[in-house]
Design an enzyme around this catalytic site. Structure first.
Site, PDB file in Angstrom:
ATOM      1  N   ASP A   1       6.669   0.759  -1.017  1.00  0.00           N
ATOM      2  CA  ASP A   1       5.263   0.723  -0.605  1.00  0.00           C
ATOM      3  C   ASP A   1       4.295   1.002  -1.759  1.00  0.00           C
ATOM      4  OD1 ASP A   1       5.574   3.457  -0.998  1.00  0.00           O
ATOM      5  OD2 ASP A   1       5.353   3.990   1.115  1.00  0.00           O
TER       6      ASP A   1
ATOM      7  N   ASP B   1       3.539   9.951  -2.081  1.00  0.00           N
ATOM      8  CA  ASP B   1       4.105   9.502  -0.812  1.00  0.00           C
ATOM      9  C   ASP B   1       4.662  10.713  -0.069  1.00  0.00           C
ATOM     10  OD1 ASP B   1       5.130   7.950   1.226  1.00  0.00           O
ATOM     11  OD2 ASP B   1       6.146   6.535  -0.096  1.00  0.00           O
TER      12      ASP B   1
ATOM     13  N   ASN C   1       6.685  10.176   2.716  1.00  0.00           N
ATOM     14  CA  ASN C   1       7.944   9.719   3.306  1.00  0.00           C
ATOM     15  C   ASN C   1       8.367   8.464   2.552  1.00  0.00           C
ATOM     16  OD1 ASN C   1      10.082   8.714   4.800  1.00  0.00           O
ATOM     17  ND2 ASN C   1       9.145   9.168   6.791  1.00  0.00           N
ATOM     18  N   ASP C   2       9.244   8.641   1.576  1.00  0.00           N
ATOM     19  CA  ASP C   2       9.636   7.513   0.722  1.00  0.00           C
ATOM     20  C   ASP C   2      10.779   6.703   1.326  1.00  0.00           C
ATOM     21  OD1 ASP C   2       9.062   6.000  -1.475  1.00  0.00           O
ATOM     22  OD2 ASP C   2      10.381   7.092  -2.845  1.00  0.00           O
TER      23      ASP C   2
ATOM     24  N   VAL D   1       4.474   4.388   5.833  1.00  0.00           N
ATOM     25  CA  VAL D   1       3.878   5.705   5.576  1.00  0.00           C
ATOM     26  C   VAL D   1       3.476   5.787   4.110  1.00  0.00           C
ATOM     27  CG1 VAL D   1       4.283   8.197   5.542  1.00  0.00           C
ATOM     28  CG2 VAL D   1       5.220   6.810   7.404  1.00  0.00           C
TER      29      VAL D   1
ATOM     30  N   ASP E   1       2.649  12.426  10.004  1.00  0.00           N
ATOM     31  CA  ASP E   1       1.566  12.123   9.054  1.00  0.00           C
ATOM     32  C   ASP E   1       1.812  10.754   8.430  1.00  0.00           C
ATOM     33  OD1 ASP E   1      -0.540  12.237   7.320  1.00  0.00           O
ATOM     34  OD2 ASP E   1       0.245  13.877   6.090  1.00  0.00           O
TER      35      ASP E   1
ATOM     36  N   ASN F   1      -0.447   8.755   6.923  1.00  0.00           N
ATOM     37  CA  ASN F   1      -1.268   8.423   5.748  1.00  0.00           C
ATOM     38  C   ASN F   1      -1.233   9.506   4.664  1.00  0.00           C
ATOM     39  OD1 ASN F   1      -2.845  10.396   6.919  1.00  0.00           O
ATOM     40  ND2 ASN F   1      -4.483   9.011   7.547  1.00  0.00           N
TER      41      ASN F   1
ATOM     42  N   GLU G   1      -6.174  14.435  13.608  1.00  0.00           N
ATOM     43  CA  GLU G   1      -6.699  13.336  12.796  1.00  0.00           C
ATOM     44  C   GLU G   1      -7.873  12.668  13.515  1.00  0.00           C
ATOM     45  OE1 GLU G   1      -6.688  10.833   9.393  1.00  0.00           O
ATOM     46  OE2 GLU G   1      -4.837  11.948   9.766  1.00  0.00           O
TER      47      GLU G   1
ATOM     48  N   SER H   1      -6.732   1.883 -21.634  1.00  0.00           N
ATOM     49  CA  SER H   1      -6.126   3.146 -22.055  1.00  0.00           C
ATOM     50  C   SER H   1      -7.057   4.338 -21.865  1.00  0.00           C
ATOM     51  CB  SER H   1      -5.671   3.052 -23.509  1.00  0.00           C
ATOM     52  OG  SER H   1      -6.725   2.609 -24.343  1.00  0.00           O
TER      53      SER H   1
END
Length: 449
Positions: free
Chosen positions: A61, A78, A80-81, A86, A100, A102, A118, A136
């Site tokens: 994501d 993140d 929840n990887d 999510v 959660d 977001n 929320e 840069s």
């Protein structure tokens, strides 16, 4: 080939003319990649560098739980990887009653009335994230001066070396637009993201720094499709800062003027990027085009001062450093870092022409999903503000490369940008969330960063 703007650091490591630094040769990369066991790893790292994506992103994501290698130092962390739905910046799923979605740290249901937190705290709050498209300077390139200063060298001074290299010698976590951690490289951290979060704590973690170290003209459009994480239908609007403040006039070529972006090229590049953004940003977004810097400030304030390498014996000035880099054709900006006043003036003249292109785009172009604004790079105001605080102009420039804005300049620039937006385009910043104190009382640091 792409050439990385590691400037002095590269010149010291590879002191030979016309050394090209591409993804295969950067920091001796090709030597390590010659080993078969490392081939797949090298390909993945090259993919990360080329597309500005997190190295560690299990759900794809474009957000990560790992800090460096384009991880959460560059984008909101993140939460929840393992779930591609999510990520920071999305509109909450079912008001995050059960989890959660977001990553802003606000979820669950208020037991007093059964209303999701929320919904109670963030509905109608005009939540929005911040996205930086930059070079840069936006990535916040920095080489610690203690690495170059004999009297300060110690094992402790090199303790952050692995982190620095895995962030490409950039420090986006302290930067002017997306910084969120307390600075460990001098000065202090202030950023557009931190101010947006303070204004509305529902914005927690909604940041993306899509900047790159290059010293050739920047056309952002080609890599936006890989790098930008924003779903037009599912996510909150975004404030996009378009800030390539020097790369379109900066190069290490002998005939530097001939290699600068022309106004026609600038118009084409920027409009192409804006059209992509219009097709992918949620409605209600905003884009701010930042003008190019007047780099004569660099020579005027540094040329006769001693570089960290020469401070012990008083034998290396910035003027000498600039000549050394120019001789090797690895100068980050041979049009400004030069004793040739005429060339410095011509470089600034082109920079002004390109800024005027941006200004004209902002006043004449219309887009369906965002409004568009222009602001000059606030160098003059930053210097004035710093003088009032008792500082010297040279302290606004990175001491090792003598080119990029320092941590102090970044923090001061944030305040100037914020005040301009607050006074002239308040709709960009959104309204202040009246529930901020309640969010903090219940969710504390909202999961940190």
């Amino acid at each position: 080939k792409e050439k990385r703007s590691s400037g002095l650091f590269h010149a010291l490591a590879h002191a030979r003319p016309k050394r090209q630094i591409g993804s295969k040769t950067f920091m001796g990369f090709s030597s390590a990649c010659a080993f078969p066991l490392l081939a797949n790893l090298c390909e993945k790292i090259k993919h990360v560098l080329r597309n500005k994506l997190p190295f560690e992103d299990f759900d794809g994501d474009k957000f990560s739980t790992f800090p460096t290698l384009r991880g959460y130092h560059w984008r909101g962390r993140d939460c929840n990887d393992k779930n591609t739905t999510v990520y920071p910046g999305r509109r909450p799923d079912n008001w995050d009653a059960k989890s959660d979605s977001n990553c802003n740290g606000i979820w669950g249901v208020d037991p007093k009335d059964g209303i999701p937190y929320e919904e109670k705290f963030c509905k109608g709050a005009d939540s929005k994230g911040v996205v930086l498209l930059g070079d840069s300077a936006g990535a916040h390139f920095h080489i610690p001066p203690e690495w170059m200063t004999v009297t300060q060298m110690s094992a402790k001074s090199f303790a952050n070396l692995p982190m620095a290299f895995s962030d490409e010698l950039d420090w986006p976590q302290f930067s002017e637009i997306t910084g969120f951690l307390n600075s460990t490289i001098g000065g202090w951290t202030d950023s557009l993201y931190l101010r947006l979060r303070k204004r509305n704590r529902c914005n927690h973690r909604d940041l993306q720094n899509i900047s790159q170290n290059v010293y050739f003209p920047v056309n952002i459009a080609p890599y936006l499709s890989f790098s930008l994480a924003r779903n037009q239908l599912l996510d909150n609007p975004a404030i996009v800062i378009y800030a390539t403040i020097g790369n379109d006039v900066c190069n290490g070529e002998r005939d530097t003027l001939a290699h600068m972006t022309t106004p026609k090229e600038m118009l084409s590049n920027v409009v192409q990027a804006l059209r992509y953004l219009d097709a992918h940003l949620p409605n209600g977004s905003h884009v701010i085009l930042t003008g190019l810097v007047d780099g004569r400030f660099l020579w005027d304030n540094l040329h006769d001062r001693y570089h960290p390498l020469g401070q012990l014996n008083k034998d290396v000035t910035y003027s000498q450093l600039y000549s050394f880099l120019d001789c090797l054709q690895v100068s980050p900006c041979s049009g400004w870092l030069t004793p040739n006043e005429t060339l410095r003036n011509l470089t600034s003249e082109r920079a002004l022409q390109l800024s005027n292109v941006l200004k004209e785009i902002a006043s004449s172009e219309k887009f369906a999903n965002f409004d568009i604004f222009y602001m000059d790079f606030p160098l003059r105001q930053t210097a004035e503000e710093w003088r009032k605080m008792g500082g010297e102009p040279w302290q606004l420039i990175e001491p090792v490369d003598g080119f990029h804005p320092s941590q102090i300049a970044a923090a001061l620039g944030t305040g100037i940008t914020w005040q301009k937006a607050l006074q002239e385009w308040p709709q960009v910043l959104g309204k202040e969330n009246p529930f901020n104190d309640q969010i903090e009382a219940i969710f504390k640091d909202q999961g940190g960063y």
